[in-house]
Design a protein around this motif. Structure first.
Motif, PDB file in Angstrom:
ATOM      1  N   ARG A 234      24.280 -44.166  43.782  1.00 35.04           N
ATOM      2  CA  ARG A 234      23.491 -43.652  42.830  1.00 35.04           C
ATOM      3  C   ARG A 234      23.489 -44.592  41.279  1.00 35.04           C
ATOM      4  O   ARG A 234      24.479 -45.138  41.228  1.00 35.04           O
ATOM      5  CB  ARG A 234      23.910 -42.447  42.104  1.00 35.04           C
ATOM      6  CG  ARG A 234      23.546 -41.200  43.235  1.00 35.04           C
ATOM      7  CD  ARG A 234      23.546 -39.942  42.319  1.00 35.04           C
ATOM      8  NE  ARG A 234      22.874 -38.902  43.216  1.00 35.04           N
ATOM      9  CZ  ARG A 234      21.189 -38.944  42.750  1.00 35.04           C
ATOM     10  NH1 ARG A 234      20.662 -39.926  42.017  1.00 35.04           N
ATOM     11  NH2 ARG A 234      20.707 -38.070  43.338  1.00 35.04           N
ATOM     12  N   CYS A 235      22.360 -44.967  40.732  1.00 30.51           N
ATOM     13  CA  CYS A 235      22.424 -45.861  39.833  1.00 30.51           C
ATOM     14  C   CYS A 235      21.668 -45.111  38.455  1.00 30.51           C
ATOM     15  O   CYS A 235      20.586 -44.622  38.680  1.00 30.51           O
ATOM     16  CB  CYS A 235      21.604 -47.015  39.907  1.00 30.51           C
ATOM     17  SG  CYS A 235      22.371 -48.123  41.330  1.00 30.51           S
ATOM     18  N   VAL A 236      22.191 -45.636  37.310  1.00 27.90           N
ATOM     19  CA  VAL A 236      21.558 -45.036  35.815  1.00 27.90           C
ATOM     20  C   VAL A 236      21.736 -46.251  34.982  1.00 27.90           C
ATOM     21  O   VAL A 236      22.431 -47.263  35.277  1.00 27.90           O
ATOM     22  CB  VAL A 236      22.258 -43.956  35.250  1.00 27.90           C
ATOM     23  CG1 VAL A 236      22.212 -42.613  36.261  1.00 27.90           C
ATOM     24  CG2 VAL A 236      23.837 -44.026  35.194  1.00 27.90           C
ATOM     25  N   SER A 237      21.081 -46.123  33.832  1.00 30.97           N
ATOM     26  CA  SER A 237      20.672 -47.192  32.802  1.00 30.97           C
ATOM     27  C   SER A 237      22.059 -47.510  31.935  1.00 30.97           C
ATOM     28  O   SER A 237      21.952 -48.732  31.775  1.00 30.97           O
ATOM     29  CB  SER A 237      19.677 -46.902  32.014  1.00 30.97           C
ATOM     30  OG  SER A 237      20.045 -45.771  30.866  1.00 30.97           O
ATOM     31  N   GLY A 238      22.966 -46.736  31.671  1.00 28.93           N
ATOM     32  CA  GLY A 238      24.007 -46.958  31.098  1.00 28.93           C
ATOM     33  C   GLY A 238      23.621 -46.916  29.419  1.00 28.93           C
ATOM     34  O   GLY A 238      24.296 -47.062  28.509  1.00 28.93           O
ATOM     35  N   ALA A 239      22.481 -46.189  29.160  1.00 27.28           N
ATOM     36  CA  ALA A 239      22.293 -45.862  27.803  1.00 27.28           C
ATOM     37  C   ALA A 239      22.493 -44.718  27.073  1.00 27.28           C
ATOM     38  O   ALA A 239      22.831 -43.885  27.685  1.00 27.28           O
ATOM     39  CB  ALA A 239      20.519 -45.997  27.644  1.00 27.28           C
ATOM     40  N   GLY A 240      23.042 -44.663  25.989  1.00 21.33           N
ATOM     41  CA  GLY A 240      23.460 -43.387  25.283  1.00 21.33           C
ATOM     42  C   GLY A 240      24.973 -43.409  25.293  1.00 21.33           C
ATOM     43  O   GLY A 240      25.567 -44.227  25.896  1.00 21.33           O
ATOM     44  N   PRO A 241      25.400 -42.291  24.633  1.00 21.39           N
ATOM     45  CA  PRO A 241      26.919 -41.806  24.892  1.00 21.39           C
ATOM     46  C   PRO A 241      27.522 -41.483  26.152  1.00 21.39           C
ATOM     47  O   PRO A 241      26.497 -41.019  26.936  1.00 21.39           O
ATOM     48  CB  PRO A 241      26.974 -40.926  23.816  1.00 21.39           C
ATOM     49  CG  PRO A 241      25.666 -40.169  23.711  1.00 21.39           C
ATOM     50  CD  PRO A 241      24.521 -41.085  23.889  1.00 21.39           C
ATOM     51  N   LEU A 242      28.431 -41.454  26.408  1.00 22.78           N
ATOM     52  CA  LEU A 242      29.270 -41.087  27.651  1.00 22.78           C
ATOM     53  C   LEU A 242      28.652 -39.759  28.129  1.00 22.78           C
ATOM     54  O   LEU A 242      28.314 -39.682  29.204  1.00 22.78           O
ATOM     55  CB  LEU A 242      30.767 -40.988  27.696  1.00 22.78           C
ATOM     56  CG  LEU A 242      31.664 -40.622  28.882  1.00 22.78           C
ATOM     57  CD1 LEU A 242      31.113 -41.442  29.748  1.00 22.78           C
ATOM     58  CD2 LEU A 242      32.897 -40.613  28.450  1.00 22.78           C
ATOM     59  N   CYS A 243      28.678 -38.657  27.284  1.00 22.02           N
ATOM     60  CA  CYS A 243      28.131 -37.409  27.893  1.00 22.02           C
ATOM     61  C   CYS A 243      26.526 -37.125  27.808  1.00 22.02           C
ATOM     62  O   CYS A 243      26.039 -36.484  27.017  1.00 22.02           O
ATOM     63  CB  CYS A 243      28.710 -36.341  26.936  1.00 22.02           C
ATOM     64  SG  CYS A 243      30.575 -36.248  27.450  1.00 22.02           S
TER      65      CYS A 243
END
Length: 120
Positions: free
Chosen positions: A37-46
């Motif tokens: 699974r892959c996501v952007s890494g944008a925003g805070p940890l939660c």
């Protein structure tokens, strides 16, 4: 302590992931053993910009009541790649995650849980 973003992981890091019994996580995200699974890494940890995991299987289980709060859960060893975000040992976020092996969920006595909560 503030979250810290680490550089891109050059080699897979071993982390631990909790799911519910149907291998779903928050938002009914379906996990499949061996599927990345892959996501952007944008925003805070939660946020949904990070895939959440733990640095140790015991931490995953002991934090379950205040994080995911699964009544029954499954525990997986996973390989993390991409960017890595840490909240200083409690939870990590990564941008790429693959479940590689299901593990036996460790059990802790009420005394062990109490002692852990005092010392952490």
């Amino acid at each position: 302590m503030a979250d810290t973003i680490q550089p891109i992981l050059r080699n897979p890091a071993i982390v631990y992931k909790l799911t519910n019994p149907r291998m779903h996580t928050y938002g009914e995200t379906q996990w499949v053993l061996g599927q990345e699974r892959c996501v952007s890494g944008a925003g805070p940890l939660c946020s949904n910009g990070w895939l959440h995991a733990y640095s140790h299987p015991d931490i995953a289980i002991l934090l379950n009541p205040i994080h995911a709060h699964y009544q029954s859960c499954r525990l997986f060893r996973a390989e993390a790649r991409g960017h890595y975000l840490s909240d200083s040992a409690m939870k990590v976020g990564v941008t790429q995650l693959t479940l590689v092996e299901e593990l036996v969920v460790p059990e802790f006595s009420p005394l062990e849980c109490t002692a852990w909560s005092i010392f952490v």
